[in-house]
Design a protein around this motif. Sequence first.
Motif, PDB file in Angstrom:
ATOM      1  N   LEU A   1     -12.494 -84.523 -62.485  1.00 59.45           N
ATOM      2  CA  LEU A   1     -11.234 -83.913 -62.093  1.00 59.45           C
ATOM      3  C   LEU A   1     -10.037 -84.726 -62.573  1.00 59.45           C
ATOM      4  O   LEU A   1     -10.167 -85.898 -62.926  1.00 59.45           O
ATOM      5  N   ARG A   2      -8.882 -84.070 -62.565  1.00 60.32           N
ATOM      6  CA  ARG A   2      -7.625 -84.761 -62.831  1.00 60.32           C
ATOM      7  C   ARG A   2      -7.327 -85.733 -61.700  1.00 60.32           C
ATOM      8  O   ARG A   2      -7.881 -85.649 -60.617  1.00 60.32           O
ATOM      9  N   GLU A   3      -6.398 -86.652 -61.956  1.00 58.87           N
ATOM     10  CA  GLU A   3      -6.042 -87.680 -60.982  1.00 58.87           C
ATOM     11  C   GLU A   3      -5.245 -87.085 -59.823  1.00 58.87           C
ATOM     12  O   GLU A   3      -4.704 -85.983 -59.922  1.00 58.87           O
ATOM     13  N   LYS A   4      -5.176 -87.829 -58.718  1.00 61.03           N
ATOM     14  CA  LYS A   4      -4.332 -87.455 -57.593  1.00 61.03           C
ATOM     15  C   LYS A   4      -2.887 -87.378 -58.075  1.00 61.03           C
ATOM     16  O   LYS A   4      -2.434 -88.213 -58.844  1.00 61.03           O
TER      17      LYS A   4
ATOM     18  N   SER B   1      -1.739 -84.687 -59.664  1.00 59.48           N
ATOM     19  CA  SER B   1      -1.683 -83.602 -60.646  1.00 59.48           C
ATOM     20  C   SER B   1      -1.687 -82.254 -59.921  1.00 59.48           C
ATOM     21  O   SER B   1      -2.272 -82.105 -58.851  1.00 59.48           O
TER      22      SER B   1
ATOM     23  N   THR C   1      -3.177 -79.524 -60.941  1.00 59.22           N
ATOM     24  CA  THR C   1      -4.538 -78.977 -61.001  1.00 59.22           C
ATOM     25  C   THR C   1      -5.376 -79.486 -59.836  1.00 59.22           C
ATOM     26  O   THR C   1      -6.058 -78.711 -59.159  1.00 59.22           O
ATOM     27  N   ARG C   2      -5.325 -80.786 -59.610  1.00 59.98           N
ATOM     28  CA  ARG C   2      -6.107 -81.399 -58.525  1.00 59.98           C
ATOM     29  C   ARG C   2      -5.654 -80.870 -57.158  1.00 59.98           C
ATOM     30  O   ARG C   2      -6.478 -80.532 -56.299  1.00 59.98           O
ATOM     31  N   GLU C   3      -4.349 -80.782 -56.970  1.00 61.62           N
ATOM     32  CA  GLU C   3      -3.817 -80.339 -55.685  1.00 61.62           C
ATOM     33  C   GLU C   3      -4.227 -78.899 -55.368  1.00 61.62           C
ATOM     34  O   GLU C   3      -4.648 -78.586 -54.249  1.00 61.62           O
TER      35      GLU C   3
ATOM     36  N   GLU D   1      -8.026 -78.755 -54.510  1.00 52.96           N
ATOM     37  CA  GLU D   1      -8.329 -79.329 -53.195  1.00 52.96           C
ATOM     38  C   GLU D   1      -7.798 -78.443 -52.070  1.00 52.96           C
ATOM     39  O   GLU D   1      -8.433 -78.327 -51.009  1.00 52.96           O
TER      40      GLU D   1
ATOM     41  N   GLU E   1     -12.328 -89.368 -62.281  1.00 57.28           N
ATOM     42  CA  GLU E   1     -10.944 -88.914 -62.173  1.00 57.28           C
ATOM     43  C   GLU E   1     -10.185 -89.431 -63.383  1.00 57.28           C
ATOM     44  O   GLU E   1     -10.173 -90.636 -63.639  1.00 57.28           O
TER      45      GLU E   1
ATOM     46  N   SER F   1     -15.921 -79.760 -65.545  1.00 54.68           N
ATOM     47  CA  SER F   1     -14.615 -79.884 -64.915  1.00 54.68           C
ATOM     48  C   SER F   1     -14.051 -78.546 -64.466  1.00 54.68           C
ATOM     49  O   SER F   1     -14.397 -77.488 -65.004  1.00 54.68           O
TER      50      SER F   1
END
Length: 291
Positions: A191-194, A196, A198-200, A203, A221, A239
Amino acid sequence: MDIRLQTFITVTKIKSFTKASEILNITQPAVSQHIKFLEEYYGVIFIKKCGKSINLTVEGKILYKYAIELNSIYRNLEAEFRNKDNINKTYYIGASMTIGGYILPYILADYRNCYKNIDILLQVNNTEEIIKKLLNRTIDLALIEGNFDREKFKYIKYKDDELVLAVSHLHEFAKYKNITLDKVLKGKLILREKGSGTREIFENDLLEMGYDLKDFKPYMELGSITAIKSLVEANLGYSIISKETLKKEVESGIIKIIPIKGLRIFREFNFVYIKDSDEEFVKTFIGFCLK
């Protein structure tokens, strides 16, 4: 800008009176006098020295926040006067990773052909960092893929985007017509980093489906979409990623998009800007993109 505030900003960033004096081309005693003047003027202590280290007090952090904003306002003021005096104008646009890497460059090329007297300088980072730049007024307009405070900013929707499960054509998931979310979460999910968008978004969807994020840990990440795609292509994981970023790989057959049972993840790309931005440029640029 007030040289004393510039000194304070420099000392805060560099964490050294000596190096700050070299950067500002003034003496070290002058640096100390500038900080002392500010502290005496406001009647509070901004900087505490602990040995060789320099730390901001609570009041120092408040001053730094406003000093950065004032510095940005001064830069914008100077830029506006320069733009009025010259034929060429310069604007700064911030974009989150997906948009900045895969959508905006093509638009900017077309825009430049139509508006030859306008230079657009693009800054690309994750959504969280781009919002900070917008608040600090170091950019004139943002185009982001994640959530933001809709009360604090003006915004216009650009388009919808879908997040999809991307796997190597060699991965076992590539054999299936669809896959369960549980299997996806238990495997090598990259996944992308916190911070981002996309990640938000991903989640947030997990939370809505009743998953506990404390029990969820990605296999990897990364902050780079290109690196994530390379790992997927090499079959070192899979991913959840924007469909916009996969066009070439899907067409060539290197990467496959596999539907997740009972889950489709959509989000918006939005133009976001501060209320007192250069409205003529903002509206013209957004109108160009929408067309």
